[in-house]
Design an enzyme around this catalytic site. Structure first.
Site, PDB file in Angstrom:
ATOM      1  N   GLY A 203       0.938  -1.450  -0.101  1.00  0.00           N
ATOM      2  CA  GLY A 203       0.058  -0.021   0.001  1.00  0.00           C
ATOM      3  C   GLY A 203       0.985   1.152   0.019  1.00  0.00           C
ATOM      4  O   GLY A 203       0.596   2.392  -0.544  1.00  0.00           O
TER       5      GLY A 203
ATOM      6  N   GLN B 157      -8.063   1.546   4.388  1.00  0.00           N
ATOM      7  CA  GLN B 157      -8.780   1.069   5.393  1.00  0.00           C
ATOM      8  C   GLN B 157     -10.191   0.828   5.076  1.00  0.00           C
ATOM      9  O   GLN B 157     -10.949   0.685   5.923  1.00  0.00           O
ATOM     10  CB  GLN B 157      -8.579   1.974   6.491  1.00  0.00           C
ATOM     11  CG  GLN B 157      -7.169   1.795   7.488  1.00  0.00           C
ATOM     12  CD  GLN B 157      -7.063   0.578   7.995  1.00  0.00           C
ATOM     13  OE1 GLN B 157      -8.115  -0.225   8.215  1.00  0.00           O
ATOM     14  NE2 GLN B 157      -5.604   0.175   8.220  1.00  0.00           N
TER      15      GLN B 157
ATOM     16  N   HIS C 296      -2.793  -6.972   2.652  1.00  0.00           N
ATOM     17  CA  HIS C 296      -2.731  -7.568   4.201  1.00  0.00           C
ATOM     18  C   HIS C 296      -3.837  -6.893   5.125  1.00  0.00           C
ATOM     19  O   HIS C 296      -3.848  -7.215   6.230  1.00  0.00           O
ATOM     20  CB  HIS C 296      -1.280  -7.351   4.835  1.00  0.00           C
ATOM     21  CG  HIS C 296      -0.823  -6.228   5.251  1.00  0.00           C
ATOM     22  ND1 HIS C 296      -0.665  -5.944   6.634  1.00  0.00           N
ATOM     23  CD2 HIS C 296      -0.067  -5.206   4.450  1.00  0.00           C
ATOM     24  CE1 HIS C 296      -0.128  -4.714   6.702  1.00  0.00           C
ATOM     25  NE2 HIS C 296       0.019  -4.195   5.491  1.00  0.00           N
TER      26      HIS C 296
ATOM     27  N   CYS D  70       6.158   6.062  20.109  1.00  0.00           N
ATOM     28  CA  CYS D  70       6.843   6.411  21.095  1.00  0.00           C
ATOM     29  C   CYS D  70       8.215   6.696  20.485  1.00  0.00           C
ATOM     30  O   CYS D  70       8.830   6.007  19.680  1.00  0.00           O
ATOM     31  CB  CYS D  70       7.435   4.986  22.101  1.00  0.00           C
ATOM     32  SG  CYS D  70       8.022   5.299  23.523  1.00  0.00           S
TER      33      CYS D  70
HETATM   34  C1  LIG Z   1      -1.560  -0.085   6.359  1.00  0.00           C
HETATM   35  C2  LIG Z   1      -1.801   1.230   5.660  1.00  0.00           C
HETATM   36  C3  LIG Z   1      -0.842   1.683   4.654  1.00  0.00           C
HETATM   37  C4  LIG Z   1       0.311   0.885   4.412  1.00  0.00           C
HETATM   38  O1  LIG Z   1       0.076  -0.400   3.466  1.00  0.00           O
HETATM   39  P1  LIG Z   1       1.392  -1.413   3.532  1.00  0.00           P
HETATM   40  O2  LIG Z   1       0.713  -2.552   2.578  1.00  0.00           O
HETATM   41  O3  LIG Z   1       1.476  -1.783   4.709  1.00  0.00           O
HETATM   42  O4  LIG Z   1       2.484  -0.549   3.053  1.00  0.00           O
HETATM   43  C5  LIG Z   1      -1.196   2.736   4.073  1.00  0.00           C
HETATM   44  N1  LIG Z   1      -2.372   3.468   4.395  1.00  0.00           N
HETATM   45  C6  LIG Z   1      -3.215   3.151   5.393  1.00  0.00           C
HETATM   46  C7  LIG Z   1      -4.179   4.141   5.807  1.00  0.00           C
HETATM   47  C8  LIG Z   1      -2.873   1.885   5.988  1.00  0.00           C
HETATM   48  O5  LIG Z   1      -3.791   1.613   7.101  1.00  0.00           O
END
Ligand SMILES: *Cc1c(COP(=O)(O)O)cnc(C)c1O
Length: 386
Positions: free
Chosen positions: A72, A182, A204, A328
């Site tokens: 993502g 999301q 994922h 953190c």
């Molecule tokens: C998890 C997430 C990403 C990153 O996706 P990856 O496949 O882990 O690089 C980007 N934007 C949002 C809103 C996410 O929750």
């Protein structure tokens, strides 16, 4: 001890069907999708099917608008750098509009472009994390080349007014990108109805493996490449395709497409049960998600007089796995940029926990959390030094 996983916004487990569909491509069907022999054709067919499944899930006009990426994060980078670079080289402008609550994949990419002559407007948000459409309108300049605003926030679940954002983009002829990582699978999503130009998603977060993502590129949207090399993905993203992961994502997309409504209902029911349980047993708490525009499954809660990081660790000892809204930084507690953007006082931001629920979340799990959490909070409050 039985572990309870309530961190689905961080990642999700593979669905059994997804794993089963991937297995052949991790073993005997190992071909390279670019080879013209039988092994290659087998891989190519599997990739094509997955591309159709993803296109179907988000309502793309054609599977050719789907580009598989390495994550993502990469999809966000590709959209923002690819479009900005091209527009700047054509002298179209150097201004990007985004929001102050974006994922780091978007924020840090904009910051990188700022070092290369771009200017970014970070739109402020209300106390629940929503941008204001009028503020977006007045942020537009002659030099604006891109609007990038996420669909659903990963920390508090707040949904942005994406249709209205795209409406402005269309009126002003500015391409709109959205990080929909999301929202995919939780909300009904149709790129054609919304009118978005570029959309990122990640496998994922929808019960497929890590290390695979998608950038939807609406036909006619021009952007530069991020990864250069061979002619994979119609010359848009070089590198031999991760066939097993792509197959897994395809199946996850097909399953999500069938049960988005049912899934959202399940998430809603579980989230409401958790919220009711917290309300009945714990005082001095605040919810940070939007009361009317919140994706199901995310409950972001600030507990007064509690230190969030310690709470996470205490809950972990009880087998309950959740996330804090704070990162953190070098031993000192810095509230996350999202909580800061909501205007949450640091005292409250510090005591913030994100519960994110998923497919395997049960009534029993929620009830276990409700039975354990009040005591933990009580203990922590008795030790709290302000
Ligand atoms: C998890 C997430 C990403 C990153 O996706 P990856 O496949 O882990 O690089 C980007 N934007 C949002 C809103 C996410 O929750």
């Amino acid at each position: 001890m039985q572990r309870i996983y309530l961190d689905y916004n961080a990642t999700t487990p593979l669905r059994t069907e997804v794993r089963d569909a991937m297995m052949p491509y991790l073993t005997e069907a190992f071909g390279n999708g670019s080879s013209i022999h039988a092994y290659g054709r087998e891989a190519r067919n599997a990739i094509d099917t997955a591309r159709e499944q993803v296109a179907e899930l988000i309502g793309a006009k054609s599977p050719s608008e789907i580009v598989f990426t390495g994550s993502g994060t990469e999809a966000d980078n590709h959209a923002i750098k690819g479009l900005s670079d091209l527009q700047k080289s054509r002298g179209e402008g150097n201004h990007i509009i985004t929001s102050s609550v974006e994922h780091h994949a978007v924020l840090h990419t904009c910051q990188y472009l700022e070092q290369r002559g771009f200017e970014t407007t970070y739109l402020p948000v209300d106390r629940y994390g929503r941008i204001d459409i009028e503020q977006l309108k007045s942020a537009v300049r002659d030099t604006t080349v891109l609007i990038s605003i996420m669909h659903v926030n990963n920390e508090n679940g707040t949904i942005q007014p994406l249709e209205e954002i795209c409406q402005i983009g269309m009126e002003q002829e500015i391409p709109v990108h959205t990080d929909a990582v999301q929202s995919v699978g939780k909300l009904d999503l149709n790129v054609q109805e919304i009118g978005v130009n570029l959309l990122s998603l990640s496998a994922h977060k929808i019960y497929a493996p890590k290390g695979i993502g998608v950038l939807y590129i609406r036909r006619g949207t021009r952007l530069a490449n991020l990864v250069h090399g061979g002619s994979h993905e119609r010359n848009r993203r070089a590198g031999s395709e991760n066939v097993p992961a792509i197959v897994g994502l395809g199946v996850a997309a097909e399953l999500a497409n069938k049960d988005t409504e049912e899934y959202a209902l399940h998430l809603d029911k579980m989230t409401q049960r958790l919220r009711d349980g917290l309300d009945a047993n714990i005082d001095k708490l605040h919810y940070n998600g939007h009361p009317d525009h919140c994706a199901p499954g995310t409950l972001n809660v600030s507990f007064e007089s509690v230190e969030g990081e310690s709470l996470i660790l205490r809950l972990d000892m009880e087998g309950i796995c959740v996330s804090t809204g704070s990162a953190c930084t070098s031993g000192s507690m810095e509230p996350s940029h999202v909580l800061a953007a909501l205007g949450l006082p640091p005292r409250l931001a510090q005591g913030t926990v994100r519960f994110s629920l998923g497919r395997n979340t049960t009534v029993q799990e929620i009830d276990t959390v409700i039975s354990k959490l009040p005591n933990v909070i009580k203990q922590m409050r008795s030790l709290y030094r302000s």
